[in-house]
Design a protein around this motif. Sequence first.
Motif, short mmCIF file in Angstrom:
data_model
loop_
_atom_site.label_atom_id
_atom_site.label_comp_id
_atom_site.label_asym_id
_atom_site.label_seq_id
_atom_site.Cartn_x
_atom_site.Cartn_y
_atom_site.Cartn_z
N VAL A 156 0.82 -1.22 0.00
CA VAL A 156 0.00 0.00 0.00
C VAL A 156 0.85 1.26 0.00
CG1 VAL A 156 -1.70 1.32 1.30
CG2 VAL A 156 -1.97 -1.15 1.03
N PRO A 157 1.81 1.42 0.93
CA PRO A 157 2.63 2.64 0.88
C PRO A 157 3.48 2.74 -0.38
CG PRO A 157 3.46 1.11 2.54
CD PRO A 157 2.12 0.62 2.13
N LEU A 158 3.95 1.61 -0.91
CA LEU A 158 4.73 1.65 -2.15
C LEU A 158 3.85 2.07 -3.33
CD1 LEU A 158 6.99 -1.51 -1.77
CD2 LEU A 158 7.66 0.89 -1.57
N TRP A 159 2.60 1.61 -3.33
CA TRP A 159 1.67 2.00 -4.39
C TRP A 159 1.37 3.50 -4.32
CZ3 TRP A 159 -3.47 3.75 -3.84
CH2 TRP A 159 -4.18 3.86 -5.05
N SER A 160 1.33 4.05 -3.11
CA SER A 160 1.03 5.48 -2.93
C SER A 160 2.26 6.36 -3.08
CB SER A 160 0.44 5.70 -1.53
OG SER A 160 -0.70 4.90 -1.31
N ALA B 177 2.45 9.14 -6.00
CA ALA B 177 1.58 10.29 -5.74
C ALA B 177 2.11 11.12 -4.59
CB ALA B 177 0.16 9.82 -5.44
N LEU B 178 2.66 10.46 -3.59
CA LEU B 178 3.20 11.16 -2.43
C LEU B 178 4.38 12.05 -2.82
CD1 LEU B 178 2.80 11.29 0.69
CD2 LEU B 178 4.61 9.59 0.86
N LEU C 215 -3.19 12.51 -1.71
CA LEU C 215 -2.70 11.65 -2.80
C LEU C 215 -3.48 11.86 -4.09
CD1 LEU C 215 -2.22 8.34 -0.76
CD2 LEU C 215 -0.51 10.07 -1.27
N GLY C 216 -4.07 13.05 -4.26
CA GLY C 216 -4.79 13.36 -5.49
C GLY C 216 -6.23 12.89 -5.52
N ARG C 217 -6.72 12.29 -4.43
CA ARG C 217 -8.08 11.75 -4.43
C ARG C 217 -9.13 12.84 -4.62
NH1 ARG C 217 -6.11 9.17 0.23
NH2 ARG C 217 -7.42 10.54 1.48
#
Length: 287
Positions: free
Chosen positions: A91-95, A98-99, A231-233
Amino acid sequence: MRLYENLSKRAAWSYRIAVLSVLVFGGAFVWHRFFGLTTPLALKIMGAAIAGAIIAVFVAIAGLVAIWNNGDRGAERAAAALFLAALVLAVPLWSLPALLTLPRIYEVTSDPGAPPAFDRVARIRQGQANPIRYDAAFAPLQAQAYPDLKPLVVQRPLIDVYTSVRDVVKTLNWKILEEQAPEATKAGHIEAVDKTLLFGFVEDIAIRVTGNAKSARVDIRSSSRFGQHDLGRNAERVRRFMTEVKNRLAALERLERMERVVAARQAEEKEKAKPQSKPANRRRDAN
């Protein structure tokens, strides 16, 4: 007995830490998503689980190196630890992209100069929730990262646009907290709540519809209730909302155009169906 003596302690500990990280992360996720664990506490617990997963990775790698050099047992446990840690770190790697690439803001609006106000939401946000007052420092960051977030101005009556906006809110399954239909001296106003699909993080939304009998303007504000980086949501939510409103208004325009065409054809057919007027009597021949 020699089997236990040669088992790599680092491999064993990496496996224990990885299993604990998975259990803690999964437990916090389920508790927050379905049983009401507060978001700040859930984020802290998940953060601890992620830290544990990182530790497990380093300990597992150290264990594999020792196993390679000394011939100790435990490579399977170290490999399992790496796999379990990867599940937590996914999860953190996927984000991470964007981060690193998107601005550190937690809300966006189509009108940074005068964003739609939070009224009902103001009575809900408590404790560690983000403030309801729009941070003016977000405006230049938003303009740089999301230059397409603009007000929607259409040549349609105010009440028609408000109705379409309200229908879109329902279509998107946002929970309406409060609404005010447009009146003579008041703009249309809707406050709603949306949740992220996976983790169920709460996002607050305020929509303002202003105008008159000839034109209308739609503004929206989308804000994460907790956290300093969305994160752009919120930008994606605003884009989706504006697209849906445009599509609905375009469909309404096509329907009205078709109704006008049908009405014109019916009028033409009625005109053709009318009996022909009798010709005027011819003048009699002169004697």
